[in-house]
Write a protein that holds these residues in place. Structure first.
Motif, mmCIF file in Angstrom:
data_model
loop_
_atom_site.group_PDB
_atom_site.id
_atom_site.type_symbol
_atom_site.label_atom_id
_atom_site.label_comp_id
_atom_site.label_asym_id
_atom_site.label_seq_id
_atom_site.Cartn_x
_atom_site.Cartn_y
_atom_site.Cartn_z
ATOM 1 N N LYS A 102 0.740 3.883 -2.764
ATOM 2 C CA LYS A 102 0.361 5.410 -2.584
ATOM 3 C C LYS A 102 1.595 6.260 -3.226
ATOM 4 C CE LYS A 102 -1.270 7.329 1.405
ATOM 5 N NZ LYS A 102 -1.220 7.426 2.882
ATOM 6 N N GLU A 121 0.857 -1.176 -0.055
ATOM 7 C CA GLU A 121 -0.053 -0.033 -0.074
ATOM 8 C C GLU A 121 0.901 1.393 -0.142
ATOM 9 O OE1 GLU A 121 -3.487 0.740 -0.256
ATOM 10 O OE2 GLU A 121 -2.936 -1.321 -1.012
ATOM 11 N N SER A 175 1.308 9.153 -6.113
ATOM 12 C CA SER A 175 1.761 10.583 -5.772
ATOM 13 C C SER A 175 2.686 10.895 -6.534
ATOM 14 C CB SER A 175 1.996 10.847 -4.252
ATOM 15 O OG SER A 175 3.372 10.442 -4.140
#
Ligand code: GSH
Length: 220
Positions: A129, A125, A133
């Motif tokens: 992420k 995760e 980003s």
């Protein structure tokens, strides 16, 4: 430059190899394209890139140049037809373009690796992420420009577009949609692949995914 002997040592599906390949196509250079099996590297590769033992390597009249971003700039410097410069003429803008290529190199692959090679859900995760980003940042950097090079397909465009063929793999492993997360970046990629020099180089995304799945099985 018609007597130049140019060889590109590459490996199928490599986003770094594809950068050099696109640059050669953009400049209309005649070259020999040698695909390496990275599980069984050739003695030529070991000899030409003894430091990193990685592809891509461009061999120009017997002399090797390594590191994709350096190779791309080299190609544009040697086969400088003044048609489409890879870097802006303004030193500040040139520094900015180099900054973003460096950012791509430092951020995209490491985040993907974290997601791909993670042992647990938490790390997966975190990698996902981070990857999203990084792409969101790159989308913001593009802004409303046609290409990162403005009207010109330039250094940052070449450095980033090769990851487009990996989007499907990122999405599938990460269970997200690039188009939903970064619609302007996907629209930019679609503009880039209208160039023949890009569309002929980028592999089929599903074939690439299958190859990555196989690679993962070997690693597990
Ligand atoms: N920083 C290098 C560049 O931009 O050229 C990265 C090159 C790279 O990671 N090449 C990989 C490789 O040769 C293939 S995608 N891997 C084999 C190895 O590391 O043994």
């Amino acid at each position: 430059m018609s007597h130049d002997e140019v060889v590109l040592l590459d490996a199928w599906g490599s986003m770094f190899g594809m950068r050099a390949w696109i640059a050669l196509e953009e400049k209309g250079v005649k070259y020999e394209h040698k695909m390496e099996d990275l599980n069984n590297k050739s003695s030529l590769l070991m000899q030409m890139n003894p430091i990193y033992k990685q592809i891509p390597v461009l061999i120009h009249n017997g002399k090797p140049i390594s590191e994709s971003a350096i190779i791309v700039q080299y190609i544009y410097e040697v086969w400088n037809d003044n048609k489409a410069p890879i870097l802006p003429s303004d030193p500040y803008e040139r520094a900015q373009a180099r900054f973003w290529v460096d950012y791509i190199d430092k951020k995209v692959y490491p985040a993907w690796n974290k997601m791909w090679l993670s042992k647990g859900e938490e790390e997966h995760e975190a990698g996902k992420k981070e990857l999203i980003s990084v792409f969101k940042q790159l989308e913001e950097t593009l802004g409303d420009k046609t290409f990162y090079g403005g009207d010109t397909f330039g250094f940052v465009d070449i450095a980033l577009i090769t990851f487009y063929s990996w989007f499907y793999t990122f999405e599938t492993y990460g269970n997200f949609e690039m188009e939903g997360e970064c619609p302007k970046l996907v629209a930019w990629a679609k503009r880039c692949i209208q160039r023949e020099t890009v569309s002929k180089v980028l592999p089929d995304e599903k074939e690439l995914y299958d190859a990555v799945v196989e690679m993962k099985k070997e690693l597990d």
